[in-house]
Design an enzyme around this catalytic site. Sequence first.
Site, short mmCIF file in Angstrom:
data_model
loop_
_atom_site.label_atom_id
_atom_site.label_comp_id
_atom_site.label_asym_id
_atom_site.label_seq_id
_atom_site.Cartn_x
_atom_site.Cartn_y
_atom_site.Cartn_z
N ASN A 137 0.86 -1.19 0.00
CA ASN A 137 0.00 0.00 0.00
C ASN A 137 0.89 1.23 0.00
O ASN A 137 0.96 1.97 0.98
CB ASN A 137 -0.90 -0.01 1.24
CG ASN A 137 -2.30 -0.48 0.91
OD1 ASN A 137 -2.73 -0.45 -0.25
ND2 ASN A 137 -3.01 -0.94 1.92
N SER A 195 -5.94 -5.09 -3.70
CA SER A 195 -6.99 -4.99 -2.69
C SER A 195 -7.67 -6.34 -2.47
O SER A 195 -7.79 -7.13 -3.39
CB SER A 195 -8.06 -3.99 -3.12
OG SER A 195 -9.09 -3.95 -2.15
N LYS A 238 -5.30 2.81 -6.12
CA LYS A 238 -5.53 2.05 -4.89
C LYS A 238 -5.79 3.00 -3.71
O LYS A 238 -6.63 2.73 -2.84
CB LYS A 238 -4.33 1.13 -4.57
CG LYS A 238 -4.43 0.40 -3.24
CD LYS A 238 -5.58 -0.58 -3.25
CE LYS A 238 -5.93 -1.32 -2.02
NZ LYS A 238 -5.45 -1.12 -0.73
N HIS A 281 -9.24 4.17 -4.03
CA HIS A 281 -10.08 3.03 -3.60
C HIS A 281 -10.23 3.07 -2.08
O HIS A 281 -11.32 2.93 -1.54
CB HIS A 281 -9.44 1.71 -4.05
CG HIS A 281 -10.01 0.49 -3.39
ND1 HIS A 281 -9.69 0.12 -2.11
CD2 HIS A 281 -10.89 -0.44 -3.83
CE1 HIS A 281 -10.35 -0.98 -1.78
NE2 HIS A 281 -11.09 -1.34 -2.81
N ASN A 282 -9.14 3.27 -1.39
CA ASN A 282 -9.20 3.27 0.08
C ASN A 282 -9.95 4.48 0.62
O ASN A 282 -10.67 4.37 1.61
CB ASN A 282 -7.79 3.21 0.67
CG ASN A 282 -7.24 1.78 0.65
OD1 ASN A 282 -7.56 1.02 -0.26
ND2 ASN A 282 -6.43 1.43 1.61
N GLU A 292 -13.38 3.56 0.25
CA GLU A 292 -13.64 2.52 1.28
C GLU A 292 -13.97 3.19 2.62
O GLU A 292 -14.94 2.82 3.31
CB GLU A 292 -12.38 1.65 1.39
CG GLU A 292 -12.39 0.60 2.50
CD GLU A 292 -11.04 -0.15 2.57
OE1 GLU A 292 -10.55 -0.63 1.54
OE2 GLU A 292 -10.47 -0.26 3.68
N LYS A 313 -4.49 3.26 8.73
CA LYS A 313 -3.08 3.12 8.40
C LYS A 313 -2.57 4.26 7.52
O LYS A 313 -1.39 4.34 7.25
CB LYS A 313 -2.83 1.77 7.70
CG LYS A 313 -3.15 0.60 8.60
CD LYS A 313 -2.40 -0.65 8.20
CE LYS A 313 -2.89 -1.84 9.02
NZ LYS A 313 -4.23 -2.28 8.59
N HIS A 360 -6.69 40.93 -5.10
CA HIS A 360 -6.50 39.64 -5.79
C HIS A 360 -7.20 39.58 -7.14
O HIS A 360 -7.09 38.59 -7.84
CB HIS A 360 -6.97 38.49 -4.89
CG HIS A 360 -6.11 38.31 -3.68
ND1 HIS A 360 -4.79 37.94 -3.77
CD2 HIS A 360 -6.37 38.47 -2.36
CE1 HIS A 360 -4.27 37.87 -2.55
NE2 HIS A 360 -5.20 38.19 -1.68
C1 6PG Z 1 -7.83 -3.45 0.75
C2 6PG Z 1 -7.77 -2.56 1.95
C3 6PG Z 1 -6.46 -2.62 2.63
C4 6PG Z 1 -6.35 -1.59 3.74
C5 6PG Z 1 -7.04 -2.02 4.95
C6 6PG Z 1 -6.70 -1.20 6.17
O1 6PG Z 1 -8.18 -2.91 -0.28
O2 6PG Z 1 -7.57 -4.65 0.85
O3 6PG Z 1 -7.98 -1.24 1.53
O4 6PG Z 1 -5.48 -2.41 1.66
O5 6PG Z 1 -5.02 -1.41 4.01
O6 6PG Z 1 -8.40 -2.03 4.73
O7 6PG Z 1 -6.92 0.13 6.02
P1 6PG Z 1 -7.04 1.06 7.31
O8 6PG Z 1 -6.22 0.46 8.40
O9 6PG Z 1 -6.47 2.37 6.90
O10 6PG Z 1 -8.48 1.10 7.66
#
Ligand code: 6PG
Length: 474
Positions: free
Chosen positions: A106, A132, A186, A189-190, A193, A264, A456
């Site tokens: 990641n 993912s 990706k 994507h997160n 998510e 993360k 400005h």
């Molecule tokens: C995936 C997820 C994964 C991600 C975790 C933890 O697509 O498999 O996005 O890659 O790292 O879901 O993310 P967090 O700890 O930031 O919630």
Amino acid sequence: MAQAATKIGVVGLGTMGANLVLNIASHGFGTTGFDPVPDKVADLAKAVGGIGGSYVSVGSLSEMVQAIEAPRIVLMMVPAGPIVDQQIEALTPLLSKGDIIVDAGNTDFNDTIRRTKALEGSGLLYCGIGVSGGELGARYGASIMAGGPPEAYAILEPILSAIAARHEGEPCVAYLGTDGAGNFVKTIHNGIEYADMQMIAEIYGIMRDGLNLDNAAMSKIFSRWNEGGLQSYLIEITGVVLAEKDPETGKDLVDLIVDSAGQKGTGRWAVIEAQKLGAGATTLEAAVSARSISSRLQERAQAAEVYAGLTATQPEFAGDDAGIAELEAALETAKIIAYAQGFAVMQTASKDYGWELPLGTIARIWRAGCIIRSRFLDDIAAGYDKGSVANLLLAPDFVERVSKGEGALRRTVSRATLAGLPVPALSAALAYFDDYRRARGTANLTQGQRDLFGAHTFQRTDREGTFHHKWPAV
Ligand code: 6PG
């Protein structure tokens, strides 16, 4: 010394790396594995043997390089950050022209761009790919977002296709563009998510605190929603999490979990990049902030005490079928808006970084294997198939759906707000929608202020050009 020539080397045999090895080897590609912790290598060798795959475990990177046939493919599944740089530094002198280094972690796409530049002229091909689907995806089929030199992808494609998840037989893998394109997608994507999860949590909050539903009832509702327009992995697991009992106490496990969400960093990266690109992804931002606020447990307890005297309006949510259907429609509508934001960020990045990101294809490879997999992604893919739009909210199918659902979202956000139930992501989605669809907004006033205090300048509605006004002295 390794005996056989294998097709690919995997560096990093933690949970994700080990499962990728099993996946790759199970598709008949001989694999060499290396991890600084020898125990892991031994266990993995047994596991690969058990599925009839071909696997060589080695004790050093130089042995790994000798065990792979040219052009060598070395895939790193190590924690993002300095460890990736260390592995590249160690690998570079061991590899030859035309060999490929793949970072499947990641990783921040900015790092991938930097590493690609640093390896220019070395003859090595560097790829950043987003994977993912967690542990199960790595083992049985992930959604794979590939970036890097196209000639490297041509070599990697048979392996990536084999280990990718399948949606109605189609592998969920695609080449998305040069250098950081795969890692960027990706990251978005997160971000999506996070938004998806936060909006689900907000609807859960309304059901729990506004309707006083118990976990079993909520679990049933989410499971039912998983049969309809909201069908997705995240809705499915919501039903499962709500139904789970704690084996020790017999209580509902969800009630025993501290309400402080971890992260993360990839969700945060997504919104930082959205801001840098000037493509505000307010729903994603609200979701990231909600996680940050959730972790301030002590402060929140203190604030709850300080403001305990405030009386909010009684929640006006209805727990009958129509009331639950309204929540479903609100969530579906906000979800469209959140995805529209995420895709708009990718569209902007595509131009800025010269990637030509294939948005329809991205929706397609997210339909299986990844965390945000859902039926809805089929609709997004179909939307882009019909022609390019600046924002999904302008695609005819979505115009129809949002027009139908916006009332439900508006009422849900209003009721929640009056009752003091926080809905930061749902309300951010609604506010974005209202802002986006207003032909004349309020930035004219902002421009006037900027011109007054900082000269400005501004543009006029009645003539071309750039103007500065002599404002009264204040
Ligand atoms: C995936 C997820 C994964 C991600 C975790 C933890 O697509 O498999 O996005 O890659 O790292 O879901 O993310 P967090 O700890 O930031 O919630």
